[in-house]
Design a protein around this motif. Sequence first.
Motif, PDB file in Angstrom:
ATOM      1  N   VAL A  31      12.563 -69.936 -19.167  1.00  0.00           N
ATOM      2  CA  VAL A  31      11.617 -69.129 -18.380  1.00  0.00           C
ATOM      3  C   VAL A  31      10.688 -69.985 -17.530  1.00  0.00           C
ATOM      4  O   VAL A  31      10.076 -69.499 -16.589  1.00  0.00           O
ATOM      5  N   LYS A  36       4.016 -68.234 -12.577  1.00  0.00           N
ATOM      6  CA  LYS A  36       3.640 -66.839 -12.786  1.00  0.00           C
ATOM      7  C   LYS A  36       4.392 -66.220 -13.965  1.00  0.00           C
ATOM      8  O   LYS A  36       3.788 -65.602 -14.849  1.00  0.00           O
ATOM      9  N   THR A  37       5.695 -66.413 -13.999  1.00  0.00           N
ATOM     10  CA  THR A  37       6.502 -65.866 -15.088  1.00  0.00           C
ATOM     11  C   THR A  37       6.155 -66.540 -16.415  1.00  0.00           C
ATOM     12  O   THR A  37       6.047 -65.880 -17.445  1.00  0.00           O
ATOM     13  N   SER A  38       5.974 -67.857 -16.371  1.00  0.00           N
ATOM     14  CA  SER A  38       5.641 -68.602 -17.584  1.00  0.00           C
ATOM     15  C   SER A  38       4.305 -68.155 -18.157  1.00  0.00           C
ATOM     16  O   SER A  38       4.151 -68.014 -19.373  1.00  0.00           O
ATOM     17  N   LEU A 112       6.604 -58.037 -13.887  1.00  0.00           N
ATOM     18  CA  LEU A 112       6.708 -59.112 -14.871  1.00  0.00           C
ATOM     19  C   LEU A 112       7.786 -58.787 -15.892  1.00  0.00           C
ATOM     20  O   LEU A 112       8.545 -59.668 -16.305  1.00  0.00           O
ATOM     21  N   GLN A 115      11.058 -59.692 -14.437  1.00  0.00           N
ATOM     22  CA  GLN A 115      11.221 -61.139 -14.311  1.00  0.00           C
ATOM     23  C   GLN A 115      11.549 -61.780 -15.655  1.00  0.00           C
ATOM     24  O   GLN A 115      12.371 -62.687 -15.741  1.00  0.00           O
ATOM     25  N   LEU A 116      10.891 -61.320 -16.713  1.00  0.00           N
ATOM     26  CA  LEU A 116      11.110 -61.904 -18.034  1.00  0.00           C
ATOM     27  C   LEU A 116      12.472 -61.505 -18.596  1.00  0.00           C
ATOM     28  O   LEU A 116      13.096 -62.266 -19.328  1.00  0.00           O
TER      29      LEU A 116
END
Length: 206
Positions: A31, A36-38, A112, A115-116
Motif C-alpha cells: 500500500v 495519501k493511501t498510506s 479511500l 484505493q485501499l
Amino acid sequence: MENLLNIFVRSVFIDNMIFAYFLGMCSYLAVSKTVKTSFGLGIAVVFVLLITVPVNYLLDNFVLKAGALSWLLGESAANIDLSFLSFIMFIAVIAAIVQLVEMVVEKFAPALYNQLGIFLPLIAVNCAIMGASLFMQERGYANIGEATAFGLGSGIGWLLAIVGIAAIREKLKYSNIPAPLRGIGITFIVTGLMAISFMSFLGINL
C-alpha cells in the motif's frame, strides 16, 4: 504517568512493529505507493490497535486467565483456565473491530475505500494487530492504561513507518536507480536503512 509515557515512546520508536519485529510487512509494502493511501490505512490501523489491545487486555484478565472469572463465580473460578482460547478470542475481537472500521471508511471516505481495496479488510489478518495483543499478554501490563498506551504507540509507530516509506517511494520514482533494484528491491533497502535509524532510539531512558 511516566510509565505510560515510557511504554508509549518505546512502542512507537524502539519496539516499532515494522522496524523491530517486521510485523505487517505485507500491507506495508503493497500500500505504501502514495502518502495519501498510506496515511489512510495507517489511521485505520491506529484505530484498530487502540480498540483491540485494551479490549483484549480486559478479555484476558477478566475471562481467560486462570481464576480470572472470580469476579463472577467467586472461589469456584479458581480452577477455571480458559487461556487456551486466547488466540481465537483475540482474533474474533480484531475481526469485529476491522469490520466496523471497514463500514465506517466505506460510508464516509469511499475514495479511500476504493484505493485501499482488499487491504482494508486484510487488517484483520495483519500480523501487527495480532502481534500487539500477544505482546500485551506476554508482557503482563499492570492495568488497562498501560495496555492502551502500548496499543496507541504501536499503531502510531506503524503509521510513521508506512507514511515514511511512502514519502520516500514517491521521491524514488524520479531517482536514477539501477534497473535490478527498481521496485521492491530498493524498497527493502530503504526499509533496512529506516530500521537502522530507528535503532538510534535504543539509548533513550525515560
